[in-house]
Design a protein around this motif. Structure first.
Motif, PDB file in Angstrom:
ATOM      1  N   VAL A  63      -3.652  -2.574   2.435  1.00 36.88           N
ATOM      2  CA  VAL A  63      -2.343  -2.804   1.831  1.00 36.88           C
ATOM      3  C   VAL A  63      -1.254  -2.373   2.809  1.00 36.88           C
ATOM      4  N   GLU A  67       2.264  -2.906  -4.231  1.00 36.01           N
ATOM      5  CA  GLU A  67       1.092  -2.374  -4.919  1.00 36.01           C
ATOM      6  C   GLU A  67       0.226  -3.500  -5.452  1.00 36.01           C
ATOM      7  N   GLU A  69      -3.511  -4.437  -7.848  1.00 34.76           N
ATOM      8  CA  GLU A  69      -4.571  -4.012  -8.741  1.00 34.76           C
ATOM      9  C   GLU A  69      -5.820  -4.816  -8.407  1.00 34.76           C
ATOM     10  N   ARG A  80      -5.828   0.720  -8.670  1.00 34.84           N
ATOM     11  CA  ARG A  80      -4.448   0.486  -8.230  1.00 34.84           C
ATOM     12  C   ARG A  80      -4.265   1.104  -6.847  1.00 34.84           C
ATOM     13  N   VAL A  81      -3.789   0.305  -5.910  1.00 33.97           N
ATOM     14  CA  VAL A  81      -3.630   0.767  -4.529  1.00 33.97           C
ATOM     15  C   VAL A  81      -2.244   0.385  -4.021  1.00 33.97           C
ATOM     16  N   GLY A  82      -1.791   1.148  -3.017  1.00 38.91           N
ATOM     17  CA  GLY A  82      -0.462   0.929  -2.470  1.00 38.91           C
ATOM     18  C   GLY A  82      -0.455   0.953  -0.953  1.00 38.91           C
ATOM     19  N   ASP A  85      -3.226   2.140   1.828  1.00 41.69           N
ATOM     20  CA  ASP A  85      -4.557   2.267   1.233  1.00 41.69           C
ATOM     21  C   ASP A  85      -5.485   1.182   1.763  1.00 41.69           C
ATOM     22  N   ALA A 100       0.723  -5.701  -9.429  1.00 48.38           N
ATOM     23  CA  ALA A 100       0.665  -4.485 -10.246  1.00 48.38           C
ATOM     24  C   ALA A 100       1.725  -4.480 -11.337  1.00 48.38           C
ATOM     25  N   THR A 106       4.757  -7.988  -2.055  1.00 50.95           N
ATOM     26  CA  THR A 106       3.419  -7.462  -1.779  1.00 50.95           C
ATOM     27  C   THR A 106       2.855  -8.144  -0.543  1.00 50.95           C
ATOM     28  N   TRP A 108      -0.677  -7.777   2.208  1.00 49.51           N
ATOM     29  CA  TRP A 108      -1.880  -7.063   2.613  1.00 49.51           C
ATOM     30  C   TRP A 108      -2.756  -7.938   3.501  1.00 49.51           C
ATOM     31  N   HIS A 134      -7.239   6.391   0.269  1.00 51.59           N
ATOM     32  CA  HIS A 134      -5.803   6.367   0.009  1.00 51.59           C
ATOM     33  C   HIS A 134      -5.029   6.927   1.194  1.00 51.59           C
TER      34      HIS A 134
END
Length: 303
Positions: A63, A67, A69, A80-82, A85, A100, A106, A108, A134
């Motif tokens: 990511v 965020e 999911e 859930r990652v941000g 992560d 999210a 977003t 990634w 994380h």
């Protein structure tokens, strides 16, 4: 007054690392044997509301912004990652990546891995469906952040050799995630946890190098320079099963490989992987794979 050295030609001995003979490096041995290969990398920057499915291949999500999911089939709770992560799904479990519920942008990176040898199935199945790390600011994850930046550079400015560069970097990320996860204090017992432990790793390496040998707990304990009781206790605590149980699983995995890739008679395969009789081997194989060895071989040849 500063004393002068006796010989200006003296130099510190260079540090060497032989990639072919590193001692007790089970993870390297296994990754070489199963032929892990980074396949491709994709940059995702979808609209605020999205849902993207993934399945049937090892997958990595890094990511960069916003965020996400991640919902894995069979898992009631979404992960859930941000930013910063990383999520590795080593077994290729089917999963869906969604927004999210925010309107923030977003972004990634998603990498894919292929495994060139079915022998990896036993090893991968014992890993979690998803490994989540994380944040990439700590020392343990510094290498992951460097690898991520290298991939971004190759994606933005591709040149000769970029495809191979990206594939190799993905391999490095896969390995580093496994190493960091296995060294964690709260990690569940697993073959990889045992492999990175200096007191059980030598025994695991010995088993995988020569599964057909008539290993005893005493011999494996000597390999690790431990008493029999201390070794058996530590092995079960780190690997999650007794040495004899693990040895049996490795033997059956090696047998499956021989059944799949050779025309050796079942009786000879049984002997090679350490069984005293074909009958005992056939019983153990059926218990593990739900099919007798000869029938299992015929089924694999038809696929």
């Amino acid at each position: 007054m500063t004393a002068s050295p006796g010989n200006f030609a003296d130099r510190p001995a260079p540090q060497e690392f032989d990639v072919g003979t590193s001692t007790h490096d089970l993870l390297s041995e296994l990754l070489r044997s199963v032929r892990l290969s980074g396949d491709r990398i994709v940059a995702y920057a979808p609209p605020p509301t999205f849902s993207i499915g993934f399945a049937d291949t090892g997958t990595l999500h890094i990511v960069e912004e916003g965020e996400l999911e991640i919902r894995i089939d069979g898992d009631a709770e979404a992960k859930r990652v941000g930013p910063g992560d990383v999520v590795l799904l080593p077994r290729g479990d089917r999963h869906v990546v969604t927004d999210a519920g925010t309107t923030a942008a977003t972004r990634w990176l998603c990498g894919r891995f292929t495994i060139g040898d079915a022998r990896a199935s036993h090893l991968l199945e014992s890993l979690p469906a998803a490994i989540v790390l994380h944040g990439m600011g700590g020392p343990a994850l510094e290498g992951l952040d460097v690898a991520r930046r290298m991939i971004v550079i190759e994606m933005r400015s591709p040149s000769q050799g970029s495809a191979v560069m990206v594939a190799r970097i993905l391999d490095l990320i896969f390995i580093q995630i496994l190493r960091v996860w296995a060294a964690g204090a709260d990690t569940e017992p697993n073959w990889l946890v045992g492999a990175v432990d200096p007191h059980t790793g030598p025994a695991l390496s010995a088993i995988h190098r020569d599964p057909g040998r008539d290993w005893t707990v005493e011999e494996l304990a000597r390999v690790c320079n431990l008493s029999r009781s201390a070794f058996a206790e530590r092995f079960a605590a780190h690997v999650g099963k007794p040495p004899a149980t693990y040895l049996g699983q490795v033997r059956l995995g090696a047998a499956a490989d021989l059944l799949r890739n050779t025309s050796l008679p079942v009786a000879l395969i049984a002997k090679r992987v350490g069984y005293m009789s074909e009958a005992a081997f056939s019983r153990a194989f059926k218990n593990r794979y739900d099919t007798p060895p000869a029938q299992w071989r015929r089924g694999v040849s038809l696929t």
